[in-house]
Design an enzyme around this catalytic site. Structure first.
Site, PDB file in Angstrom:
ATOM      1  N   PRO A 175      53.593  56.842  18.355  1.00 17.64           N
ATOM      2  CA  PRO A 175      53.478  58.290  18.577  1.00 17.64           C
ATOM      3  C   PRO A 175      54.805  58.961  18.229  1.00 17.64           C
ATOM      4  O   PRO A 175      55.761  58.917  18.999  1.00 17.64           O
ATOM      5  CB  PRO A 175      53.162  58.395  20.074  1.00 17.64           C
ATOM      6  CG  PRO A 175      53.735  57.141  20.678  1.00 17.64           C
ATOM      7  CD  PRO A 175      53.659  56.084  19.622  1.00 17.64           C
ATOM      8  N   ASP A 220      60.279  57.939  18.432  1.00 14.39           N
ATOM      9  CA  ASP A 220      59.170  57.253  19.093  1.00 14.39           C
ATOM     10  C   ASP A 220      59.069  57.822  20.508  1.00 14.39           C
ATOM     11  O   ASP A 220      59.946  57.590  21.345  1.00 14.39           O
ATOM     12  CB  ASP A 220      59.445  55.745  19.116  1.00 14.39           C
ATOM     13  CG  ASP A 220      58.308  54.943  19.728  1.00 14.39           C
ATOM     14  OD1 ASP A 220      57.456  55.530  20.426  1.00 14.39           O
ATOM     15  OD2 ASP A 220      58.275  53.712  19.540  1.00 14.39           O
ATOM     16  N   HIS A 221      57.984  58.563  20.771  1.00 18.30           N
ATOM     17  CA  HIS A 221      57.870  59.272  22.047  1.00 18.30           C
ATOM     18  C   HIS A 221      57.720  58.321  23.234  1.00 18.30           C
ATOM     19  O   HIS A 221      57.890  58.728  24.393  1.00 18.30           O
ATOM     20  CB  HIS A 221      56.672  60.230  22.002  1.00 18.30           C
ATOM     21  CG  HIS A 221      56.878  61.479  22.804  1.00 18.30           C
ATOM     22  ND1 HIS A 221      57.647  61.521  23.948  1.00 18.30           N
ATOM     23  CD2 HIS A 221      56.421  62.752  22.616  1.00 18.30           C
ATOM     24  CE1 HIS A 221      57.651  62.741  24.434  1.00 18.30           C
ATOM     25  NE2 HIS A 221      56.919  63.516  23.646  1.00 18.30           N
ATOM     26  N   ARG A 222      57.414  57.055  22.972  1.00 17.22           N
ATOM     27  CA  ARG A 222      57.344  56.084  24.058  1.00 17.22           C
ATOM     28  C   ARG A 222      58.729  55.785  24.621  1.00 17.22           C
ATOM     29  O   ARG A 222      58.879  55.297  25.740  1.00 17.22           O
ATOM     30  CB  ARG A 222      56.697  54.783  23.569  1.00 17.22           C
ATOM     31  CG  ARG A 222      55.258  54.946  23.106  1.00 17.22           C
ATOM     32  CD  ARG A 222      54.735  53.701  22.429  1.00 17.22           C
ATOM     33  NE  ARG A 222      55.512  53.334  21.250  1.00 17.22           N
ATOM     34  CZ  ARG A 222      55.205  52.310  20.447  1.00 17.22           C
ATOM     35  NH1 ARG A 222      54.155  51.548  20.702  1.00 17.22           N
ATOM     36  NH2 ARG A 222      55.955  52.056  19.388  1.00 17.22           N
ATOM     37  N   VAL A 223      59.775  56.078  23.812  1.00 19.55           N
ATOM     38  CA  VAL A 223      61.152  55.773  24.198  1.00 19.55           C
ATOM     39  C   VAL A 223      61.977  57.043  24.359  1.00 19.55           C
ATOM     40  O   VAL A 223      62.728  57.200  25.323  1.00 19.55           O
ATOM     41  CB  VAL A 223      61.819  54.848  23.160  1.00 19.55           C
ATOM     42  CG1 VAL A 223      63.258  54.523  23.553  1.00 19.55           C
ATOM     43  CG2 VAL A 223      61.003  53.571  22.969  1.00 19.55           C
TER      44      VAL A 223
END
Length: 429
Positions: free
Chosen positions: A229, A401-404
């Site tokens: 994402p 990376d929107h997870r990070v």
């Protein structure tokens, strides 16, 4: 006792290799450590070495053929030792993926192709020995003048496809090295038996076999752009002070010359040291925050892209980064990087400014959490001290990376990067 010669995993991500050139013939005496062949991996041209002593009794694949890691490709044994059973156990030669020397040209609709399953990953054998030096290997006795010409493996292959004598081609690469573009711009000799140029009239299309590096690029991009994402942050920096500092450094002597890209690399590394939340890897069930900053520097090569790494870039002086960046880029273009020179980055930078690209977005190289895309430095009208004047400006876009990385996290990193680039003396203290 006979020794099996297998297609070794010559890079950490290699799944198959293409045998570029045999350097030993059947019947040659071989000692452990001797170079048997040149192999194109997904990253570079590497040397495949013998793991035993004896005679090279049998070569099981031809030049330009590809084979999965672990495939038996040759046998070393004593002169009178029986190897029939060993050879019989090997996969049939037809099972290796042949890479034809010439592109396939057709005028009708393409036929549907069967998709072969991806080869299973094999454990890496003993550490490979990368090819040394940028020049092509010394030819075998009786080699043609074309083989002795300083040229890249891809250029030699294209020249063979087109029937070109490399001695008649001028090289534009480092040290006069002949590269792909030189062969593509040269005219093939006319006459019977010569293949037509790819742009011959009447041809609807041409199929060119994928190189190992292009296969890896396709696989890695599919792993990145879909599952990750990603969001993008764009900012514009004033580059006037950087330009002034660079000019002043150049006046001090050759050893102080640095490029704009060198300064950006140093600034990115320094900013990452202050924002470790952006200097991270996504591991699936954990996030790894790195305490050291290793910058991947995207370099365009003849048939793809590779990212050599400047390790501990935040701790190196600008002059060190400049020298290392030049050396790594040169070896990357010659396909002579060692595996430990293009693996291990914690964050990457891609610069297309030298091609006049104003703004673009780069694709994250997993497991990294971000990459910075650098555009061209161009004069633009801006308001400065209550007046509209022309200033040199540069746009950058950070893929996150929107997870990070959250939006505010990435924005704070770019704020620090702006402060460093617009006050570049902070990078040379």
């Amino acid at each position: 006792m006979a020794t099996k010669v297998v297609m070794e995993a010559l890079s950490p991500t290699m799944e198959e290799g293409r045998l570029v050139k045999w350097l030993k013939n059947e019947g040659d005496q071989v000692k452990s450590g001797d170079v048997l062949a040149e192999v194109e991996t997904d990253k570079a041209i590497m040397e495949l070495v013998a793991r035993g002593d004896g005679v090279l009794r049998k070569r099981l694949i031809q030049e330009n053929a590809a084979a999965p890691v672990g495939t038996l490709i040759a046998v070393i044994a004593g002169p009178d030792e029986k190897i029939d059973e060993l050879v019989a156990e090997a996969p049939a030669a037809a099972e290796t993926k042949s890479q034809p020397a010439a592109a396939t040209v057709a005028t009708g609709p393409p036929a549907k192709e069967a998709v072969a399953p991806a080869p299973p990953q094999q454990p890496a054998p003993r550490a490979p020995q990368p090819a040394s030096g940028a020049a092509a290997p010394s030819p075998e006795p009786g080699a043609s003048s074309s083989e002795r010409t300083k040229s890249s493996p891809l250029a030699r292959r294209l020249a063979a496809e087109r029937g070109l004598d490399l001695t008649s081609v001028s090289g534009s690469g480092p040290g006069g090295r002949i590269v792909k573009r030189d062969v593509e711009s040269a005219r093939a000799p006319s006459g019977d038996g010569q293949r037509r140029a790819p742009t011959a009239p009447g041809e609807d299309y041409r199929d060119t076999p994928l190189t190992q590096i292009r296969k890896t690029i396709a696989r890695r991009l599919a792993e990145s752009i879909g599952p990750i994402p990603t969001f993008y942050l764009t900012a514009e920096f004033d580059m006037e002070r950087v330009a002034e500092m660079r000019s002043a450094m150049a006046e001090m002597g050759e050893e102080y010359k640095v490029s704009f890209n060198d300064i950006v690399l140093k600034a990115v590394a320094t900013a990452l040291a202050q924002h470790p939340e952006c200097n991270a890897h996504w591991l699936g069930d954990a996030i790894r925050y790195w305490n050291r900053v290793h910058i991947g520097m995207a370099v365009a090569i003849e048939d793809g892209l590779i990212t050599p790494v400047i390790f501990d870039a935040d701790r190196k002086r600008l002059s060190e980064i400049a020298r290392e960046a030049r050396e790594l880029a040169g070896r990357a273009r010659d396909r002579r990087l060692k595996p430990d020179e293009y693996t291990g980055s914690t964050f990457s930078v891609s610069n297309l400014g030298m091609f006049g690209i104003d703004h673009f977005t780069a694709i994250i190289n997993p497991p990294e959490a971000g990459i910075l895309a650098i555009g061209a430095i161009e004069p633009r009208p801006v308001v400065h001290n209550d007046a509209v004047i022309m200033r040199r400006r540069m746009r950058v876009t950070m893929s996150c990376d929107h997870r990070v990385i959250d939006g505010a996290t990435g924005a704070k990193f770019l704020q620090t990067l702006r402060r460093l680039i617009e006050n570049p003396l902070m990078l040379v203290y």
